[in-house]
Scaffold this active site. Structure first.
Site, PDB file in Angstrom:
ATOM      1  N   GLY A   1      44.684  -1.046   8.226  1.00 19.46           N
ATOM      2  CA  GLY A   1      46.009  -1.048   8.821  1.00 19.46           C
ATOM      3  C   GLY A   1      46.649   0.321   8.767  1.00 19.46           C
TER       4      GLY A   1
ATOM      5  N   ALA B   1      40.372   5.304  14.528  1.00 18.15           N
ATOM      6  CA  ALA B   1      38.929   5.110  14.704  1.00 18.15           C
ATOM      7  C   ALA B   1      38.649   3.932  15.633  1.00 18.15           C
ATOM      8  CB  ALA B   1      38.261   4.893  13.351  1.00 18.15           C
TER       9      ALA B   1
ATOM     10  N   CYS C   1       0.815  -1.215   0.000  1.00 16.92           N
ATOM     11  CA  CYS C   1       0.000   0.000   0.000  1.00 16.92           C
ATOM     12  C   CYS C   1       0.846   1.260   0.000  1.00 16.92           C
ATOM     13  CB  CYS C   1      -0.879   0.049   1.245  1.00 16.92           C
ATOM     14  SG  CYS C   1      -1.886  -1.394   1.538  1.00 16.92           S
TER      15      CYS C   1
END
Length: 464
Positions: free
Chosen positions: A250, A257, A2
């Site tokens: 690496g 991070a 829908c």
């Protein structure tokens, strides 16, 4: 399947223009629903007006007009494409959405796989076999109109849903809920009304129209009131500490991070791709040492996909790495672009994260390299986050994080130094020699980043 639509009318004097816009939305929504359509209007006294029909709105336009008046407050509407599993040869009004309960009116896009179980558990009685018809009955029996309670009820539903819900007892508000099915909201300042539908293109808003369009957050419930109060609650609660899969090369960026996430208390696993690139052996050696140093798990993925794709100097046998102007040229333009590499890495990582119960994936995408590489742009991650709910299974919400996304290279080095990231173990060079070449783009940026911070770079170069 829908398209669900709705309107919360803040200024009833505009009802005629609101009706015109709603009709336009329903006609445009025919691409998501061609078999039937319905409109239910809640008046200010809680009574309802109903228009339902088989076929397309564009073929029954006379039903789209003359239903609203100055007492109209909420509109709930639906365009339905009848699923093969719910085909009804002789349809009646009871088979056409929106479905109306004693208190609640519901329009639903999606599938409820456990409708029979809910019907039995709560002793409900539908007038149709359509699964969506269970919803107003369920809400009538179990819901008091509180948003937090709605979240709990929806947790019982097995399947998919985008819902627009009207409450006869409270015609000054409208409720919305979705898991991965889409819902958009548009406030029309000229009409002083809030419109809802399944795709933003149905609003047909032009650049200078006084309309604000917002995509509602997947896996959320929302209440909007006529005094412009919007309350949103997540259906799936976020954990404070994540299990994170970090795409790690690496190099400096992904190492910082991963270390940052680890220092924040998250459970971190590295995932590394060996993809037949020039620095494959040196990167693999580096990422293994980094994982050992940080005492975190490492997954390695071996693939020849990019060997097949070709057309990239970063791949073995792909040509010479650009080293003009001592690497500055390579730092400023994506000469070593590998077709769709980051998207492929993220897609594989997303699949692994879903399969093994990770909450998030992350990488070293950053502001510096966004200047040259489209898939290092913060917008790339923002768009992946929007895509994630539609790329993973129901009730699987995986975030894509960018711990250093807003940093440039010298800021990443500074952060890495401050948090004790193993910068001495990283490999940045595009080449795979015994030492960093000192002349490619990453070598240039690395040397400059350490120099700006007044730090000695712990790696050796063939050329300083």
């Amino acid at each position: 399947m829908c398209s669900v639509s709705g309107v919360l009318i803040l200024n009833p004097k505009n009802f005629e223009k609101v009706e015109l816009k709603l009709a336009s939305i329903l006609k445009k929504a025919e691409d998501r629903g061609r078999d039937s359509f319905g409109i239910v209007v809640i008046q200010k006294d809680g009574t309802v007006k109903v228009r339902k029909s088989i076929g397309k709105p564009s073929e029954k336009e006379e039903l789209l007009y003359g239903i609203l008046d100055e007492d109209s407050r909420v509109v709930i509407a639906n365009n339905r494409a009848e699923p093969t599993t719910e085909y009804v040869r002789q349809k009646t009004e009871d088979d056409i959405q929106p479905f109306i309960g004693d208190r609640y009116i519901v329009t639903h896009n999606g599938i409820i796989a456990n409708d029979l179980e809910l019907e039995k558990k709560y002793e409900l009685k539908r007038k149709t076999k359509i699964d969506s018809a269970i919803l107003p009955l369920l809400l009538d029996k179990t819901w008091d109109g509180n948003l937090e309670a709605l979240k709990g009820i929806l947790e019982q539903i097995k399947g998919s849903f985008a819902l627009v819900i009207g409450d006869k007892k409270n015609p000054d508000r409208i409720f919305l809920a979705q898991n991965f099915k889409p819902l958009y909201m548009a406030y029309d300042h000229s009409l002083e009304s809030l419109f809802f539908t399944s795709l933003d293109e149905y609003f047909d808003a032009k650049p200078f129209d006084p309309v604000n369009i917002t995509k509602l957050e997947p896996y959320s419930v929302v209440m909007v009131t006529s005094n412009k109060l919007i309350t949103t609650l997540p259906i799936m609660e976020k954990r404070k500490k994540y299990r994170v899969l970090v795409v790690a090369s690496g190099g400096l960026d992904s190492t910082v991070a991963a270390t940052k996430l680890l220092r924040e208390g998250h459970e971190v696993t590295l995932i590394h791709f060996n993809y037949h690139h020039k620095a494959e052996e040196k990167e693999r050696e580096a990422v293994r040492k980094i994982a050992e140093y940080l005492q975190i798990p490492l997954l390695e993925i071996n693939t020849d996909l990019f060997k097949i794709i070709g057309h990239a100097t970063l791949i073995k046998g792909g040509g010479e790495i650009v080293k003009d102007r001592k690497g500055e040229e390579g730092a400023e333009f994506a000469h070593e672009w590998v077709p769709a590499r980051n998207l492929i890495f993220f897609s594989v990582s997303l699949a692994i994260a879903e399969a093994y119960g990770y909450d998030a994936i992350a990488s070293g995408i950053n502001l510096e390299e966004a200047g040259a590489y489209p898939d290092n742009e913060m917008e790339f991650i923002r768009m992946l986050n929007k895509l994630s709910p539609y790329a993973t299974g129901p009730n699987k919400r995986i975030e894509i994080l960018m711990p250093v996304g807003n940093l440039v290279k010298h800021e990443i080095v500074k952060l890495g130094y401050e948090i004790g990231a193993p910068l001495h173990l990283t490999w940045s060079c595009y080449e795979g020699g015994q030492k960093h070449c000192g002349k490619c783009g990453p070598c240039y940026m690395r040397k400059m980043a350490f120099r700006i911070n007044g730090l000695k770079d712990p790696v050796e170069y063939d050329e300083e």
